[in-house]
Design a protein around this motif. Structure first.
Motif, PDB file in Angstrom:
ATOM      1  N   ARG A   1       0.828  -1.210   0.000  1.00  9.96           N
ATOM      2  CA  ARG A   1       0.000   0.000   0.000  1.00  9.96           C
ATOM      3  C   ARG A   1       0.865   1.264   0.000  1.00  9.96           C
ATOM      4  O   ARG A   1       0.418   2.324  -0.437  1.00  9.96           O
ATOM      5  CB  ARG A   1      -0.920   0.002   1.207  1.00  9.96           C
ATOM      6  CG  ARG A   1      -2.024  -1.042   1.090  1.00  9.96           C
ATOM      7  CD  ARG A   1      -2.890  -1.092   2.329  1.00  9.96           C
ATOM      8  NE  ARG A   1      -3.946  -2.085   2.174  1.00  9.96           N
ATOM      9  CZ  ARG A   1      -4.544  -2.721   3.171  1.00  9.96           C
ATOM     10  NH1 ARG A   1      -4.162  -2.445   4.411  1.00  9.96           N
ATOM     11  NH2 ARG A   1      -5.481  -3.607   2.950  1.00  9.96           N
ATOM     12  N   LEU A   2       2.092   1.143   0.551  1.00  9.37           N
ATOM     13  CA  LEU A   2       2.973   2.314   0.620  1.00  9.37           C
ATOM     14  C   LEU A   2       3.664   2.588  -0.713  1.00  9.37           C
ATOM     15  O   LEU A   2       4.028   3.730  -1.024  1.00  9.37           O
ATOM     16  CB  LEU A   2       4.048   2.118   1.707  1.00  9.37           C
ATOM     17  CG  LEU A   2       3.569   2.081   3.153  1.00  9.37           C
ATOM     18  CD1 LEU A   2       4.743   1.787   4.077  1.00  9.37           C
ATOM     19  CD2 LEU A   2       2.921   3.393   3.547  1.00  9.37           C
ATOM     20  N   VAL A   3       3.873   1.511  -1.508  1.00  9.51           N
ATOM     21  CA  VAL A   3       4.700   1.649  -2.722  1.00  9.51           C
ATOM     22  C   VAL A   3       4.127   2.678  -3.710  1.00  9.51           C
ATOM     23  O   VAL A   3       4.863   3.567  -4.162  1.00  9.51           O
ATOM     24  CB  VAL A   3       4.909   0.269  -3.381  1.00  9.51           C
ATOM     25  CG1 VAL A   3       5.540   0.426  -4.771  1.00  9.51           C
ATOM     26  CG2 VAL A   3       5.773  -0.606  -2.504  1.00  9.51           C
ATOM     27  N   PRO A   4       2.813   2.628  -4.088  1.00 10.19           N
ATOM     28  CA  PRO A   4       2.309   3.617  -5.066  1.00 10.19           C
ATOM     29  C   PRO A   4       2.456   5.043  -4.566  1.00 10.19           C
ATOM     30  O   PRO A   4       2.810   5.953  -5.327  1.00 10.19           O
ATOM     31  CB  PRO A   4       0.841   3.221  -5.241  1.00 10.19           C
ATOM     32  CG  PRO A   4       0.788   1.787  -4.850  1.00 10.19           C
ATOM     33  CD  PRO A   4       1.775   1.623  -3.764  1.00 10.19           C
TER      34      PRO A   4
ATOM     35  N   GLU B   1       8.734  -7.568  -6.888  1.00 11.03           N
ATOM     36  CA  GLU B   1       7.430  -7.345  -7.524  1.00 11.03           C
ATOM     37  C   GLU B   1       7.077  -5.858  -7.531  1.00 11.03           C
ATOM     38  O   GLU B   1       6.547  -5.325  -8.516  1.00 11.03           O
ATOM     39  CB  GLU B   1       6.359  -8.146  -6.786  1.00 11.03           C
ATOM     40  CG  GLU B   1       6.490  -9.649  -6.962  1.00 11.03           C
ATOM     41  CD  GLU B   1       5.470 -10.399  -6.121  1.00 11.03           C
ATOM     42  OE1 GLU B   1       4.739  -9.727  -5.348  1.00 11.03           O
ATOM     43  OE2 GLU B   1       5.414 -11.647  -6.201  1.00 11.03           O
ATOM     44  N   ALA B   2       7.362  -5.169  -6.384  1.00 10.82           N
ATOM     45  CA  ALA B   2       7.012  -3.745  -6.288  1.00 10.82           C
ATOM     46  C   ALA B   2       7.817  -2.926  -7.278  1.00 10.82           C
ATOM     47  O   ALA B   2       7.298  -1.993  -7.926  1.00 10.82           O
ATOM     48  CB  ALA B   2       7.251  -3.257  -4.861  1.00 10.82           C
TER      49      ALA B   2
ATOM     50  N   PRO C   1       5.815  -0.164  -9.814  1.00  4.25           N
ATOM     51  CA  PRO C   1       5.554   0.609  -8.591  1.00  4.25           C
ATOM     52  C   PRO C   1       4.177   1.251  -8.582  1.00  4.25           C
ATOM     53  O   PRO C   1       3.648   1.564  -7.519  1.00  4.25           O
ATOM     54  CB  PRO C   1       6.657   1.677  -8.588  1.00  4.25           C
ATOM     55  CG  PRO C   1       7.666   1.219  -9.579  1.00  4.25           C
ATOM     56  CD  PRO C   1       6.975   0.358 -10.551  1.00  4.25           C
ATOM     57  N   TRP C   2       3.640   1.471  -9.774  1.00  3.51           N
ATOM     58  CA  TRP C   2       2.366   2.208  -9.811  1.00  3.51           C
ATOM     59  C   TRP C   2       1.151   1.272  -9.867  1.00  3.51           C
ATOM     60  O   TRP C   2       0.043   1.709 -10.095  1.00  3.51           O
ATOM     61  CB  TRP C   2       2.361   3.105 -11.050  1.00  3.51           C
ATOM     62  CG  TRP C   2       3.443   4.145 -10.966  1.00  3.51           C
ATOM     63  CD1 TRP C   2       3.394   5.321 -10.304  1.00  3.51           C
ATOM     64  CD2 TRP C   2       4.723   4.071 -11.556  1.00  3.51           C
ATOM     65  NE1 TRP C   2       4.574   6.015 -10.434  1.00  3.51           N
ATOM     66  CE2 TRP C   2       5.434   5.249 -11.207  1.00  3.51           C
ATOM     67  CE3 TRP C   2       5.388   3.100 -12.337  1.00  3.51           C
ATOM     68  CZ2 TRP C   2       6.724   5.503 -11.622  1.00  3.51           C
ATOM     69  CZ3 TRP C   2       6.665   3.399 -12.744  1.00  3.51           C
ATOM     70  CH2 TRP C   2       7.348   4.581 -12.387  1.00  3.51           C
ATOM     71  N   ARG C   3       1.376   0.015  -9.657  1.00  2.00           N
ATOM     72  CA  ARG C   3       0.262  -0.940  -9.709  1.00  2.00           C
ATOM     73  C   ARG C   3      -0.801  -0.504  -8.702  1.00  2.00           C
ATOM     74  O   ARG C   3      -0.492  -0.255  -7.546  1.00  2.00           O
ATOM     75  CB  ARG C   3       0.754  -2.336  -9.381  1.00  2.00           C
ATOM     76  CG  ARG C   3      -0.390  -3.375  -9.367  1.00  2.00           C
ATOM     77  CD  ARG C   3       0.115  -4.722  -8.883  1.00  2.00           C
ATOM     78  NE  ARG C   3       1.158  -5.218  -9.793  1.00  2.00           N
ATOM     79  CZ  ARG C   3       1.879  -6.306  -9.535  1.00  2.00           C
ATOM     80  NH1 ARG C   3       1.683  -6.981  -8.433  1.00  2.00           N
ATOM     81  NH2 ARG C   3       2.801  -6.701 -10.418  1.00  2.00           N
TER      82      ARG C   3
END
Length: 906
Positions: free
Chosen positions: A856-859, A894-895, A899-901
């Motif tokens: 949840r933090l990645v985007p 994966e992230a 990153p914008w998944r």
């Protein structure tokens, strides 16, 4: 008659054995060969017809007759015929000369046949008659044999003295004859197996060969003694008896020894003779009984003390002891009896006898004390010494009973006893004199003794003994008197301690009398030294009065009270302050003595004191520097106070100085942490304002306050063994965190993180976590990640549980109003890590394995300036933290792939 061995010695190309008959070994033959030759160099114009020699030779006794060898080829040769009789048989002969008819003079050295076989005779031939020995010679021989220990006896006479030897032989016991060696014509000293002969008959011309024996007292030279000491013995009764009666007299003595199974006394026959002469009188008179016992112990010093004769010796004296004089040395005989080695050895083996003697001694002592007190007292020390430890104790007990039962003993009996004890330095006798008396009479007896005309040189000894008795008997008044006489200055102290030890309910009343007899200086000295709680307050008041009597200045009073070796100084100053117009006058004096001021505070804490305590302690708190105030003495005193209201003022005065000491690092962390064991001190910290905690310290130390305080709190939390309530820590940290600067928080981050970790499980943990996040958000410090690692996991978990109290907490921290109450916190987290450049690995540790939260933090991170670069640094963080790889390697890969998944929510 048994078989006799025989030998013939003479000259045959040298002196040697010519013939022998009988069983003789090589050692015996060698001895015979040496002693059968001429007895020395023959002086000119000296000749002899024959002479005799006797000595022990191995298994036999040798009795030899020597003649000059008139047919010899050289001068000085002799022929010697020796008879050898088994030793027991020879010593049983009352007259050795009974064998002399068996001696046969050979015609020449070749005349040997008659000597080739042993002799066997059924009976002895008749003994040749000799002229009777003159009485004077018999007396001389008795003196030489029994009156002198020196050997050999040197008997100078023209012809060989066979008669003298025969007389001596008759006087010897069989066991003495075994070693008796003689020669009737000796031309030099002779010995057998290293032992000198006992008797040597000398021709007058041979005197020169005995010059080395000139100092020997055992000389008889042609009718006279050469030593006057022996001549003085000639008229002794035992000499006359033995000289006249010969063997009959000595056999009586030997028979007595054998009948009583006692060894013959070596060379002490005169004493034995006197012992038997005293025997009838010993049971009738004390002097004879004592003499008989003296002689018996001299003759047999190691005899078994249970031997019948030993018992007789002791009982004869004991039965006659009541006859001893009462006027002259009344205890002499009893003392002599107790000092005897035989008596003491009997005590060790015979308990019944010991009790018998003890009962007798007690009766005799009482009787003699009653009839002749003064002479008895004079001999008493020696009697007590002779009695030994056990008997001395029982003796003193019986004497104590006498003193206790005697009217006016303090004047009549005790002073002489005490004086005798002082003369002989015997504490046991002093105890006899004083212990049985009541305290008042005991002091009276001491004073009478000190005033006695004969005590001039005994004053110190009397004081020392009486002081020791006073301590033992717990007589405070006597102890005070003796200590006062010594001039030691501790008389009051000693007496006071004794009163306390005695458990007196009101020792003050007894001390009043003693205080009235004491000068102000001594009273002041006692007041400062007195540590006993029952008297310490009285002593302090007494000392304050004495100081005023002595007109001591304030500075001098503080100086005297501040002596570290005087335990009652603080109390005395408190008492002294009561009389001062103002306690402010004490400020300069206490300022000069900070350690004493500290001790004053301790005293007030441990023992409440009415009066001007508050003013005095205020001054003390002001003048005592932190390095003296914050020591274990004050700390322990505070811990011992159970009345918490009494601690409010000390905490208010000590707290700010403790905080300042923390900030300035004046003490070790462990020392400062110890103060947190005081509940009232923890309460003060909990209620303190930030100004009390921080602004009491210099500006240059304020930035370190939070850091150093965290160290102290952390140390206390680790070292404290008690389950203390730690809720106060939350309140304290809340105050410090709320307004902490970035510098202060940055300095404290490492120690504060460890401290917060220990508190998260407590009730205040969530509040502290939220306040910590708020402070980091406000200050944006570079080291904030250390604190976030600790507090974020628990705070985020609490938000997810939707605890209402936490909603209120977050409302003061950040804005958030939808159903996802944790969103602002997680977005703040990633924003802080990205914008402040915190370590990427720290973020992973902070997430505590929550991969969902990470996704949840990645985007959100990818949209932040520098966010993508931060995410791309995460794989490198894994290299530094291998333990994180299993959880995060695939998730991070994966992230980074997209990153914008989109996610369900950010």
């Amino acid at each position: 008659m048994p078989v006799l061995a025989q030998t013939l010695h003479g000259y045959d190309h040298g002196h040697r054995l010519l013939a022998s008959g009988g069983d003789l070994d090589s050692r015996e033959l060698a001895l015979l060969e040496r002693l059968s030759d001429l007895s020395g160099y023959l002086p000119r114009e000296t000749s002899f017809e024959r002479y005799h020699t006797g000595f022990r030779c191995g298994r036999d006794y040798a009795f030899a007759c020597t003649w000059p060898d008139l047919s010899g080829t050289r001068a000085g040769t002799v022929l010697t015929h020796t008879l050898l009789l088994p030793i027991e048989e020879a010593c049983a002969l009352d007259d050795l000369w009974a064998l002399s008819p068996l001696h046969r003079r050979p015609i020449a050295a070749a005349d040997r046949d008659a000597f080739q076989a042993p002799l066997s005779l059924p009976t002895l031939p008749p003994t040749p008659e000799e002229p009777p020995l003159p009485l004077a010679q018999k007396q001389a021989l008795v003196v030489l044999l029994f009156g002198s220990r020196e050997r050999p006896i040197l008997w100078v006479e023209e012809s060989p003295p066979s008669g003298a030897v025969r007389f001596l032989w008759s006087l010897l016991a069989p066991e003495q004859r075994e070693t008796f060696a003689f020669c009737t014509f000796a031309l030099q000293l002779r010995s057998v197996e290293g032992r000198l002969f006992d008797f040597l008959g000398l021709p007058p011309t041979a005197r020169g060969s005995f010059l080395e024996r000139a100092g020997n007292e055992a000389w008889w030279d042609t009718g006279r003694f050469l030593h006057p000491h022996l001549a003085d013995l000639l008229q002794q009764p035992w000499v006359q008896d033995i000289a006249r009666n010969g063997s009959i007299a000595v056999q009586r003595l030997y028979a007595w020894c054998r009948s009583h199974n006692l060894d013959l006394p070596e060379a002490q026959l005169p004493i034995l003779w006197r012992l038997l002469e005293l025997e009838p009188a010993a049971s009738q008179r004390l002097a004879a009984a004592r003499s008989w016992a003296d002689l018996f112990e001299r003759l047999w010093p190691t005899v078994d003390p249970l031997h019948p004769c030993a018992t007789r010796a002791l009982e004869q004296i004991l039965s006659r002891l009541p006859e001893a004089s009462f006027e002259q040395r009344p205890l002499f005989e009893l003392t002599d009896f107790l000092k005897r080695p035989l008596t003491r050895r009997r005590f060790e083996l015979d308990e019944g006898f010991a009790f018998q003697v003890e009962a007798f001694r007690t009766r005799e002592l009482s009787a003699r004390f009653e009839r002749a007190p003064e002479p008895t007292l004079e001999g008493l020390p020696e009697l007590l010494e002779a009695s030994g430890p056990r008997w001395r104790q029982e003796s003193t007990e019986s004497l104590q009973r006498i003193v206790a039962s005697t009217s006016d003993a303090a004047v009549r009996l005790s002073p002489p006893l005490l004086l005798a004890a002082a003369r002989t330095d015997q504490l046991s006798l002093a105890r006899v004199a004083l212990a049985p008396l009541p305290p008042g009479e005991r002091l009276r007896a001491f004073e009478v003794s000190m005033a006695h005309p004969g005590s001039a040189n005994l004053q110190d000894a009397l004081v020392s003994l009486a002081s020791t008795i006073a301590e033992h008997e717990r007589d405070a008044e006597l102890l005070f008197t003796t200590q006062s006489r010594r001039g030691t200055g501790i008389a009051l102290l000693s007496a006071a301690r004794m009163l306390v030890a005695l458990g007196e309910k009101h020792p003050e009343s007894v001390l009043e009398t003693l205080l009235a007899r004491t000068d102000p200086s001594s009273r002041l000295e006692w007041a400062l030294r007195e540590p006993a709680p029952p008297l310490a307050r009285l002593a302090a008041i007494t000392g304050a009065r004495a100081a005023r009597e002595l007109n001591l200045s304030l500075e001098e009073v503080v100086s005297r009270c501040g002596n570290a070796t005087l335990p009652n100084g603080p109390r005395m100053l408190l008492a002294f302050a009561e009389s001062l117009p103002s306690t402010e006058a004490l400020t300069p004096a206490l300022h000069a003595a900070p350690r004493f001021a500290r001790n004053l505070l301790v005293q007030v804490l441990e023992e409440p004191w009415d009066g001007r305590t508050e003013q005095l302690t205020r001054i003390a708190y002001e003048v005592v520097p932190p390095e003296i105030l914050l020591t274990h003495e004050v700390l322990h005193a505070l811990l011992r106070v159970r009345d918490r209201p009494r601690l409010r003022d000390p905490m208010r005065r000590i707290g700010p100085r403790w905080v300042r000491a923390v900030c300035e690092a004046e003490f070790s962390v462990g020392v400062l942490a110890n103060w947190l064991d005081i509940p009232s001190f923890r309460q003060w910290l909990r209620d303190a304002s930030r100004s009390q905690l921080v602004f009491t310290t210099p500006p240059e130390s304020q930035d370190l306050c939070l850091s150093r305080l965290s160290q102290v709190l952390l140390n206390w939390g680790r070292e404290s063994r008690e389950a203390h309530d730690k809720g106060w820590l939350g309140s304290l940290l809340d105050v410090l965190l709320r307004e902490s600067s970035a510098r202060q928080l940055d300095q404290a981050s490492e120690h504060l993180a460890a401290l917060l970790r220990s508190l998260l499980g407590s009730a205040e943990g969530a509040h502290l976590a939220a306040q910590t996040i708020a402070s980091i958000s406000r200050t944006r410090i570079n080291s904030g990640w250390r604190l976030v690692e600790v507090v974020f996991p628990s705070l985020y978990a609490s938000l997810l549980r939707e605890e209402p109290s936490l909603i209120r907490i977050l409302a003061s921290v950040m804005t958030g109003k939808d159903w996802d109450k944790a969103k602002p916190l997680r977005q703040w987290l990633i924003e802080a890590y990205v914008s402040l450049g915190w370590p990427p690995g720290s973020l992973l540790l902070c997430l505590n394995g929550d991969t969902t939260l990470f996704r949840r933090l990645v985007p959100h991170a990818a949209r932040l300036p520098g966010g993508l670069r931060f995410l791309q640094s995460l794989p490198f963080a894994l290299e530094a933290e291998p333990a994180l790889v299993p959880v995060w390697h695939r998730v991070i890969a994966e992230a980074l792939a997209d990153p914008w998944r989109p996610v369900d929510y950010e």
